[in-house]
Design an enzyme around this catalytic site. Structure first.
Site, PDB file in Angstrom:
ATOM      1  N   CYS A 138       1.177  -1.294  -0.387  1.00  0.00           N
ATOM      2  CA  CYS A 138       0.092   0.014   0.119  1.00  0.00           C
ATOM      3  C   CYS A 138       0.665   1.463   0.429  1.00  0.00           C
ATOM      4  CB  CYS A 138      -1.194   0.309   1.066  1.00  0.00           C
ATOM      5  SG  CYS A 138      -1.959  -1.971   1.029  1.00  0.00           S
ATOM      6  N   HIS A 280      -3.920   7.155   2.284  1.00  0.00           N
ATOM      7  CA  HIS A 280      -3.765   5.805   1.980  1.00  0.00           C
ATOM      8  C   HIS A 280      -5.232   5.169   2.405  1.00  0.00           C
ATOM      9  CE1 HIS A 280      -3.957   2.131   1.010  1.00  0.00           C
ATOM     10  NE2 HIS A 280      -4.090   1.111   1.870  1.00  0.00           N
ATOM     11  N   ASN A 310     -10.298  -0.309  -0.070  1.00  0.00           N
ATOM     12  CA  ASN A 310      -8.124  -0.602  -0.148  1.00  0.00           C
ATOM     13  C   ASN A 310      -8.188  -0.812  -1.783  1.00  0.00           C
ATOM     14  OD1 ASN A 310      -5.970  -0.653  -0.291  1.00  0.00           O
ATOM     15  ND2 ASN A 310      -5.739  -1.479   2.468  1.00  0.00           N
TER      16      ASN A 310
END
Ligand code: UT7
Length: 355
Positions: A138, A280, A310
């Site tokens: 990520c 994020h 996500n």
């Protein structure tokens, strides 16, 4: 035998190359374009209610996610990455051959090798470009973007393409309710180019950190050199992402805000100076906790997790695109981007928006 003329030409070429290298000046770099490619297919919370023991209410309350975009079977990371890159080239009026370097952040490459950068290079026709993949989950886009900045800042490159792409649906166990509700698929591409000064937008500072003691809490263990793919790794579902959600949550909340705080402090800034905080998109509660810790009011925080879930390396460029389409980013704005993920890895980047 080498003739006298050849030897003179060779010497002249060497001197001219040295002179060029000596004249190369460090310069500022900026983001000058962003584009995304998100598949049209949706996986909603209501769909998930039919697949695992969960509810829309639990997912929304615990994560903020309402739906994720999922690719059709056969669509690969290089397909989505190339689509985003092509849109970006059109937007900027660039030819594919203008791209000098392609850096792709992904943990779902089309294949273990070659690098997805090579596949995207071929799909968009960026003949003559070089490139590579960055595998840091990520945090991938943030790290890849900073690598791009180095190549522009040292004066050797003028058009660097950064792609963040993940097809998380290819590595998710859709019987694991603690994991499958979080992830989605998507891609985003950004162009990093030289900047003429702070008013033109530029990268200002960054702070990154990795901590391998977190490796056990978020990983996909099968198919690598430790556990080469076998019937056993498949039977044990080692080709899927496994996570200890609570530990990841704790790390994310603490580390993302700690790094943002340090970065702001050493630049003489506070959270209230930021025009837009682009974190994020892992969990709405992680974002809210980080925003609160750094003192950034929620109206200046970009949250689009409800729509995309996500998407790992793609969350940040997709979030930038959301901000642009909502008219929340304009040239010169002070932007704080932050990420955290498997590794553990984390980072924060401060920049003035470039277009
Ligand atoms: O980019 C990095 C990628 N990963 C992350 O960012 C993950 C970070 N962590 C999280 O977002 C959260 O930890 C989760 C969303 C994964 C889980 O939320 P939580 O509030 O930490 O829940 P929990 O793991 O503490 O579980 C609470 C309860 C458990 O039941 P018991 O043991 O209390 O009876 C779980 O079994 O919730 C249960 N649970 C669910 N219930 C309904 C776990 N997943 C689900 C679900 N639906 N999907």
């Amino acid at each position: 035998m080498v003739s006298t003329l050849d030897s003179v030409n060779k010497q002249q070429a060497q001197q001219s190359a040295l002179a060029t290298a000596a004249q190369r000046k460090p310069q500022l770099a900026k983001i000058s374009g962003v584009a995304t490619a998100v598949p049209p297919g949706l996986l909603t919370n209501q769909d998930l209610e039919k697949m695992v023991d969960t509810t829309d209410e639990w997912i929304v309350t615990r994560t903020g996610i309402r739906q994720r975009h999922i690719v059709e079977k056969g669509v690969t990371s290089s397909d989505l990455g190339a689509q985003a890159a092509q849109k970006l080239l059109e937007q900027k009026g660039l030819k594919p051959t203008d791209i000098e370097l392609i850096i792709v952040a992904t943990v779902t490459p089309d294949m273990m090798l070659p690098a997805t950068a090579c596949l995207i290079q071929e799909k968009i026709g960026a003949t003559g470009a070089w490139g590579f993949d960055v595998s840091i989950a990520c945090s991938g886009f943030l790290y890849a973007q900073q690598i791009a900045v180095q190549f522009v800042a040292n004066g050797t490159h003028e058009n660097v393409l950064v792609v963040g792409v993940d097809i998380m649906s290819s590595i998710i166990d859709y019987t694991d309710r603690a994991t499958c509700i979080i992830f989605g698929d998507g891609a985003g591409a950004a162009l990093v180019q030289p900047s003429s000064g702070v008013e033109d937008g530029c990268f200002l500072d960054y702070i990154f950190e990795i901590d391998g003691s977190g490796a056990q809490y978020l990983r996909l263990a099968g198919g690598g050199s430790k556990h080469p793919a076998s019937h056993e790794t498949v039977d044990k579902k080692m080709h899927y992402v496994h996570q200890d959600g609570r530990t990841v949550f704790k790390f994310a909340t603490l580390k993302m805000s700690e790094l943002c705080h340090k970065l702001l402090e050493r630049n003489g800034l506070t959270g209230s100076d930021i025009s837009l905080f682009v974190p994020h998109q892992a969990n709405r509660r992680i974002i809210e906790a980080a925003a609160e810790r750094i003192g950034a009011p929620m109206e200046r925080v970009l949250v689009n997790i409800d729509e995309y879930g996500n998407t790992t390396a793609a969350t940040l460029p997709i979030a930038l695109q959301t901000a642009l389409s909502q008219g929340r980013l304009k040239k010169g704005d002070l932007v704080l981007m932050a990420a955290m993920g498997a590794g553990f890895s984390a980072g924060a980047t401060l920049l003035r928006w470039g277009y």
